[in-house]
Scaffold this motif. Structure first.
Motif, PDB file in Angstrom:
ATOM      1  N   ILE A   1      -6.601  62.125   2.615  1.00 55.40           N
ATOM      2  CA  ILE A   1      -5.475  62.080   1.693  1.00 55.40           C
ATOM      3  C   ILE A   1      -5.965  62.634   0.367  1.00 55.40           C
ATOM      4  O   ILE A   1      -7.034  62.275  -0.108  1.00 55.40           O
ATOM      5  CB  ILE A   1      -4.960  60.635   1.512  1.00 55.40           C
ATOM      6  N   ILE A   2      -5.172  63.526  -0.220  1.00 52.38           N
ATOM      7  CA  ILE A   2      -5.471  64.074  -1.543  1.00 52.38           C
ATOM      8  C   ILE A   2      -4.375  63.598  -2.499  1.00 52.38           C
ATOM      9  O   ILE A   2      -3.191  63.696  -2.193  1.00 52.38           O
ATOM     10  CB  ILE A   2      -5.499  65.618  -1.531  1.00 52.38           C
ATOM     11  N   VAL A   3      -4.781  63.095  -3.657  1.00 50.77           N
ATOM     12  CA  VAL A   3      -3.845  62.587  -4.651  1.00 50.77           C
ATOM     13  C   VAL A   3      -4.059  63.349  -5.954  1.00 50.77           C
ATOM     14  O   VAL A   3      -5.190  63.569  -6.374  1.00 50.77           O
ATOM     15  CB  VAL A   3      -4.081  61.075  -4.894  1.00 50.77           C
ATOM     16  N   ALA A   4      -2.949  63.748  -6.590  1.00 51.95           N
ATOM     17  CA  ALA A   4      -3.009  64.425  -7.891  1.00 51.95           C
ATOM     18  C   ALA A   4      -1.936  63.824  -8.791  1.00 51.95           C
ATOM     19  O   ALA A   4      -0.825  63.559  -8.331  1.00 51.95           O
ATOM     20  CB  ALA A   4      -2.790  65.917  -7.721  1.00 51.95           C
ATOM     21  N   GLY A   6      -1.638  64.997 -12.365  1.00 49.61           N
ATOM     22  CA  GLY A   6      -1.373  65.861 -13.501  1.00 49.61           C
ATOM     23  C   GLY A   6      -2.131  65.496 -14.765  1.00 49.61           C
ATOM     24  O   GLY A   6      -2.034  66.196 -15.765  1.00 49.61           O
ATOM     25  N   ALA A   7      -2.876  64.400 -14.744  1.00 49.82           N
ATOM     26  CA  ALA A   7      -3.622  63.984 -15.927  1.00 49.82           C
ATOM     27  C   ALA A   7      -5.118  63.865 -15.661  1.00 49.82           C
ATOM     28  O   ALA A   7      -5.914  63.894 -16.590  1.00 49.82           O
ATOM     29  CB  ALA A   7      -3.095  62.645 -16.431  1.00 49.82           C
ATOM     30  N   ASN A   8      -5.491  63.713 -14.400  1.00 52.54           N
ATOM     31  CA  ASN A   8      -6.891  63.507 -14.028  1.00 52.54           C
ATOM     32  C   ASN A   8      -7.270  64.485 -12.918  1.00 52.54           C
ATOM     33  O   ASN A   8      -6.415  65.170 -12.358  1.00 52.54           O
ATOM     34  CB  ASN A   8      -7.083  62.071 -13.514  1.00 52.54           C
ATOM     35  N   ALA A   9      -8.545  64.497 -12.583  1.00 55.07           N
ATOM     36  CA  ALA A   9      -8.997  65.293 -11.439  1.00 55.07           C
ATOM     37  C   ALA A   9      -8.343  64.735 -10.175  1.00 55.07           C
ATOM     38  O   ALA A   9      -8.073  63.536 -10.075  1.00 55.07           O
ATOM     39  CB  ALA A   9     -10.519  65.220 -11.314  1.00 55.07           C
ATOM     40  N   ALA A  10      -8.052  65.606  -9.218  1.00 55.31           N
ATOM     41  CA  ALA A  10      -7.504  65.151  -7.941  1.00 55.31           C
ATOM     42  C   ALA A  10      -8.534  64.266  -7.251  1.00 55.31           C
ATOM     43  O   ALA A  10      -9.737  64.357  -7.518  1.00 55.31           O
ATOM     44  CB  ALA A  10      -7.155  66.348  -7.071  1.00 55.31           C
ATOM     45  N   MET A  11      -8.069  63.396  -6.378  1.00 54.39           N
ATOM     46  CA  MET A  11      -8.946  62.488  -5.642  1.00 54.39           C
ATOM     47  C   MET A  11      -8.708  62.690  -4.148  1.00 54.39           C
ATOM     48  O   MET A  11      -7.583  62.894  -3.724  1.00 54.39           O
ATOM     49  CB  MET A  11      -8.625  61.029  -5.991  1.00 54.39           C
ATOM     50  N   SER A  12      -9.793  62.615  -3.383  1.00 59.95           N
ATOM     51  CA  SER A  12      -9.651  62.613  -1.927  1.00 59.95           C
ATOM     52  C   SER A  12     -10.032  61.227  -1.428  1.00 59.95           C
ATOM     53  O   SER A  12     -10.922  60.581  -1.981  1.00 59.95           O
ATOM     54  CB  SER A  12     -10.529  63.684  -1.286  1.00 59.95           C
ATOM     55  N   TYR A  13      -9.335  60.782  -0.403  1.00 57.09           N
ATOM     56  CA  TYR A  13      -9.572  59.471   0.178  1.00 57.09           C
ATOM     57  C   TYR A  13      -9.755  59.643   1.673  1.00 57.09           C
ATOM     58  O   TYR A  13      -8.890  60.196   2.352  1.00 57.09           O
ATOM     59  CB  TYR A  13      -8.398  58.538  -0.130  1.00 57.09           C
ATOM     60  N   ASP A  14     -10.879  59.174   2.201  1.00 55.84           N
ATOM     61  CA  ASP A  14     -11.199  59.353   3.619  1.00 55.84           C
ATOM     62  C   ASP A  14     -10.949  58.110   4.464  1.00 55.84           C
ATOM     63  O   ASP A  14     -11.364  58.023   5.606  1.00 55.84           O
ATOM     64  CB  ASP A  14     -12.641  59.818   3.788  1.00 55.84           C
ATOM     65  N   GLY A  15     -10.273  57.121   3.917  1.00 57.15           N
ATOM     66  CA  GLY A  15     -10.014  55.885   4.629  1.00 57.15           C
ATOM     67  C   GLY A  15     -10.862  54.736   4.125  1.00 57.15           C
ATOM     68  O   GLY A  15     -10.538  53.572   4.361  1.00 57.15           O
ATOM     69  N   SER A  16     -11.956  55.054   3.452  1.00 49.74           N
ATOM     70  CA  SER A  16     -12.794  53.986   2.903  1.00 49.74           C
ATOM     71  C   SER A  16     -13.267  54.284   1.482  1.00 49.74           C
ATOM     72  O   SER A  16     -13.529  53.365   0.719  1.00 49.74           O
ATOM     73  CB  SER A  16     -14.010  53.741   3.804  1.00 49.74           C
TER      74      SER A  16
END
Length: 190
Positions: A1-4, A6-16
């Motif tokens: 999962i990738i989350v953005a 608009g104010a911070n660096a995007a984050m990736s989440y691999d389940g843990s």
């Protein structure tokens, strides 16, 4: 999962584990993220709203051109991205483009229209095999004619045009939801 946001660096989440996407060349504050042809595409950066940045294939934190990453500039601020069939549709404020190709080596940006854009990324939805979005003049469909490879941009809100024009004028942000069981698209303004 990738989350953005608009104010911070995007984050990736691999389940843990959540990991910030901060590699050299990564966009610092993307608002929009979309997956296309095994690449993660980012847009809507405050630092450059007219740029679409993509990571190397299968590597959301690799922005090295030699590995297949890159960027594409457009003429208008990017509002949203949507994968549709074998294309990535780039909805800009005043224009709509399509990215074709299979990798960074052959991605090409082609205009669908330079006379119409999208008001808010929250209005872009796929409904019944078509893309609907809010344009300045109402709700429009991005009808793809796969056989000849072109697009039609039909207004679907003509019967409620007066109400929709007032709705657009009195709201600054929009979101939408699709109710698939009823084949309905619902638009919210605030």
């Amino acid at each position: 999962i990738i989350v953005a946001d608009g104010a911070n660096a995007a984050m990736s989440y691999d389940g843990s584990t959540a990991t910030a996407i901060t590699a050299s060349g990564a966009p610092s504050d993307p608002e929009v993220v979309e997956v296309f042809k095994n690449h993660i595409f980012f847009a809507g950066m405050a630092s450059n709203k007219q740029e679409v940045v993509f990571a190397a294939p299968f590597a959301e934190n690799d922005f090295t051109a030699a590995n297949g990453a890159g960027s594409i500039k457009v003429d208008s601020p990017v509002v949203g991205l949507k994968t549709f069939r074998d294309k990535l549709i780039v909805f800009a404020q005043d224009e709509i483009y399509q990215i074709l190709g299979t990798s960074g080596a052959d991605f090409q940006m082609n205009p669908i229209t330079r006379k119409l854009g999208c008001l808010d990324r929250g209005t872009i939805q796929e409904v019944g095999g078509d893309i609907i979005f809010l344009a300045p003049d109402g709700l429009r469909l991005l009808s793809g004619t796969e056989r000849i490879g072109d697009f039609g941009l039909g207004v679907v809100s003509k019967t409620i045009q007066k109400n929709l024009t007032s709705f657009i004028a009195t709201n600054t942000s929009f979101s939408s939801v699709v109710i698939r069981e009823k084949s309905q698209y619902r638009l919210f303004g605030y």
